[in-house]
Scaffold this motif. Structure first.
Motif, PDB file in Angstrom:
ATOM      1  N   THR A 119       0.854  -1.186   0.000  1.00  0.00           N
ATOM      2  CA  THR A 119       0.000   0.000   0.000  1.00  0.00           C
ATOM      3  C   THR A 119       0.888   1.235   0.000  1.00  0.00           C
ATOM      4  N   MET A 120       0.341   2.323  -0.449  1.00  0.00           N
ATOM      5  CA  MET A 120       1.041   3.596  -0.344  1.00  0.00           C
ATOM      6  C   MET A 120       0.067   4.636   0.213  1.00  0.00           C
ATOM      7  N   PRO A 121       0.074   4.771   1.548  1.00  0.00           N
ATOM      8  CA  PRO A 121      -0.817   5.743   2.186  1.00  0.00           C
ATOM      9  C   PRO A 121      -0.155   7.125   2.252  1.00  0.00           C
ATOM     10  N   ASN A 122      -0.823   8.071   2.869  1.00  0.00           N
ATOM     11  CA  ASN A 122      -0.175   9.353   3.166  1.00  0.00           C
ATOM     12  C   ASN A 122      -0.649   9.849   4.538  1.00  0.00           C
ATOM     13  N   THR A 123       0.025  10.855   5.069  1.00  0.00           N
ATOM     14  CA  THR A 123      -0.263  11.243   6.459  1.00  0.00           C
ATOM     15  C   THR A 123      -1.705  11.736   6.671  1.00  0.00           C
ATOM     16  N   PRO A 124      -2.387  12.331   5.688  1.00  0.00           N
ATOM     17  CA  PRO A 124      -3.783  12.720   5.937  1.00  0.00           C
ATOM     18  C   PRO A 124      -4.708  11.529   6.236  1.00  0.00           C
ATOM     19  N   CYS A 125      -4.189  10.309   6.091  1.00  0.00           N
ATOM     20  CA  CYS A 125      -4.957   9.125   6.516  1.00  0.00           C
ATOM     21  C   CYS A 125      -5.385   9.264   7.977  1.00  0.00           C
ATOM     22  N   ALA A 126      -4.567   9.976   8.752  1.00  0.00           N
ATOM     23  CA  ALA A 126      -4.888  10.157  10.177  1.00  0.00           C
ATOM     24  C   ALA A 126      -6.235  10.839  10.368  1.00  0.00           C
ATOM     25  N   GLY A 128      -8.722  10.562   8.090  1.00  0.00           N
ATOM     26  CA  GLY A 128      -9.699   9.942   7.186  1.00  0.00           C
ATOM     27  C   GLY A 128      -9.735  10.636   5.834  1.00  0.00           C
ATOM     28  N   LYS A 129      -8.738  11.484   5.549  1.00  0.00           N
ATOM     29  CA  LYS A 129      -8.699  12.258   4.302  1.00  0.00           C
ATOM     30  C   LYS A 129      -7.519  11.838   3.441  1.00  0.00           C
ATOM     31  N   PHE A 147     -10.786  -7.248   1.909  1.00  0.00           N
ATOM     32  CA  PHE A 147     -10.576  -6.876   3.314  1.00  0.00           C
ATOM     33  C   PHE A 147      -9.624  -5.672   3.400  1.00  0.00           C
ATOM     34  N   ALA A 148      -8.495  -5.758   2.695  1.00  0.00           N
ATOM     35  CA  ALA A 148      -7.495  -4.681   2.772  1.00  0.00           C
ATOM     36  C   ALA A 148      -8.072  -3.376   2.220  1.00  0.00           C
ATOM     37  N   GLN A 149      -8.841  -3.480   1.144  1.00  0.00           N
ATOM     38  CA  GLN A 149      -9.459  -2.262   0.578  1.00  0.00           C
ATOM     39  C   GLN A 149     -10.406  -1.632   1.604  1.00  0.00           C
ATOM     40  N   ALA A 150     -11.219  -2.482   2.265  1.00  0.00           N
ATOM     41  CA  ALA A 150     -12.186  -1.959   3.240  1.00  0.00           C
ATOM     42  C   ALA A 150     -11.453  -1.380   4.450  1.00  0.00           C
ATOM     43  N   LEU A 151     -10.381  -2.063   4.843  1.00  0.00           N
ATOM     44  CA  LEU A 151      -9.589  -1.596   5.989  1.00  0.00           C
ATOM     45  C   LEU A 151      -9.029  -0.199   5.704  1.00  0.00           C
ATOM     46  N   MET A 152      -8.392  -0.072   4.541  1.00  0.00           N
ATOM     47  CA  MET A 152      -7.745   1.192   4.216  1.00  0.00           C
ATOM     48  C   MET A 152      -8.761   2.283   3.888  1.00  0.00           C
ATOM     49  N   ALA A 153      -9.957   1.883   3.492  1.00  0.00           N
ATOM     50  CA  ALA A 153     -10.992   2.891   3.204  1.00  0.00           C
ATOM     51  C   ALA A 153     -11.366   3.680   4.461  1.00  0.00           C
TER      52      ALA A 153
END
Ligand SMILES: NC(=O)C1=CN([C@@H]2O[C@H](COP(=O)(O)OP(=O)(O)OC[C@H]3O[C@@H](n4cnc5c(N)ncnc54)[C@H](O)[C@@H]3O)[C@@H](O)[C@H]2O)C=CC1
Ligand SMILES: O=C(O)[C@@H]1CCC=N1
Length: 273
Positions: A119-126, A128-129, A147-153
């Motif tokens: 995955t490649m997330p970014n800090t605005p994940c904190a 929910g953005k 599952f992973a898609q729903a988790l990261m959503a």
């Protein structure tokens, strides 16, 4: 896999961002464990989110159905080698957030072809953005991908890519890009302070301008970005002069080059680690 136990190996910025998103999305806190060698970040996560914590990666791995690998890329090989020697990894799903380490290389580090999602997330994940790029290795089942898609959503928008190399594009456009905007805002705030505004006033102005601009983009999907810009730009007015200056400095080219530099570095890292 709805109630899977999730262990975060490494309790730094990115784990905190994802855990924050998960907890806001009501993921059960007793199904989340973070592991880190030192305690301050663990104590912070426990106090803020009431999750489980440990200083021992083996404890975290044995707890987990899903393991999020969230240490710095240069430490990944050493960290994976240490726990894979001591734990049975069969049946676990691995999710890496690391930039610049390919799925095949991660499996090599784990010592087997375990199902692995990059995955490649970014800090605005904190908040929910965030944006999360997601690539599943061939060993990953459809159920695990869902599952992973729903988790990261829980942490933001998920962009699933079929080609692993596209993850480097996600790094350039989303993983690293909050920093580009922060740098732009830093420049604007500096100038506002020079103009006589207080630190607080200048911060409010630049943050609100960016937030407002982002909201305009989100609320007007039918309008091209250039049209939104045109709406601000009165003919012969002030914006036109400022934009002309940015264009003469080749802002667009500079941004494109910066994104390419991020991609190039990800490729270099994939050779190094
Ligand atoms: N910060 C960001 O915006 C993004 C980071 N990433 C990736 O996330 C990963 C982590 O980066 P950050 O969270 O920014 O770094 P960080 O330095 O904030 O966190 C890494 C954590 O790992 C811990 N750690 C060190 N050795 C360990 C060990 N043996 N076992 C367990 N934990 C250990 C460190 O104490 C630290 O708390 C990197 O691979 C990076 O490429 C991906 C997308 C965005
Ligand atoms: O700078 C980095 O390497 C990590 C990956 C994307 C954002 N931070």
């Amino acid at each position: 896999m709805q109630q899977a136990n999730i262990a975060f190996i490494g309790a730094g910025n990115m784990s905190r961002a994802i855990i924050s998103g998960l907890v806001s999305g009501n993921y059960p806190t007793d199904a989340i464990m973070a592991s880190n060698p030192s305690t301050p970040k663990l104590d912070g996560l426990k106090a803020e989110f009431d999750i489980l914590t440990t200083q021992n990666n083996v404890t975290a791995i044995n707890f987990a159905d899903v393991v999020v690998l969230s240490v710095k890329p240069q430490l990944m090989a050493e960290v994976c080698a240490a726990f894979s020697e001591q734990c049975d990894l069969t049946g676990k799903l691995f999710i890496s957030v690391a930039a610049g380490i390919n799925a095949g290389r991660l499996q090599e580090m784990l010592g087997g072809q375990y199902p692995l999602i990059r995955t490649m997330p970014n800090t605005p994940c904190a908040l929910g953005k965030g944006v999360v790029g997601l690539y599943a290795s061939p060993e990953v089942s459809e159920e695990q991908t869902t599952f992973a898609q729903a988790l990261m959503a829980n942490t933001g928008e998920v962009i699933t890519v079929e080609e692993e190399s596209m993850i480097d594009g996600v790094i350039a456009a989303a993983g690293s890009s909050p920093a580009y905007f922060f740098l732009f805002l830093e420049g604007m705030q500096k100038k506002a302070i020079e103009l006589g505004f207080s630190n607080e006033q200048s911060r409010i102005m630049v943050q609100q301008a960016m937030l407002g601009a982002a909201e305009m983009v989100c609320h007007n999907p039918q309008l091209e970005l250039s049209e939104l810009r045109a709406q601000v730009t009165s003919k012969g007015g002030t914006t036109a002069k400022a934009v002309e200056h940015l264009q003469q400095g080749n802002l667009e080219g500079l941004v494109g080059d910066a994104m390419q530099a991020a991609i190039n570095r990800a490729r270099e890292m994939s050779e190094l680690f």
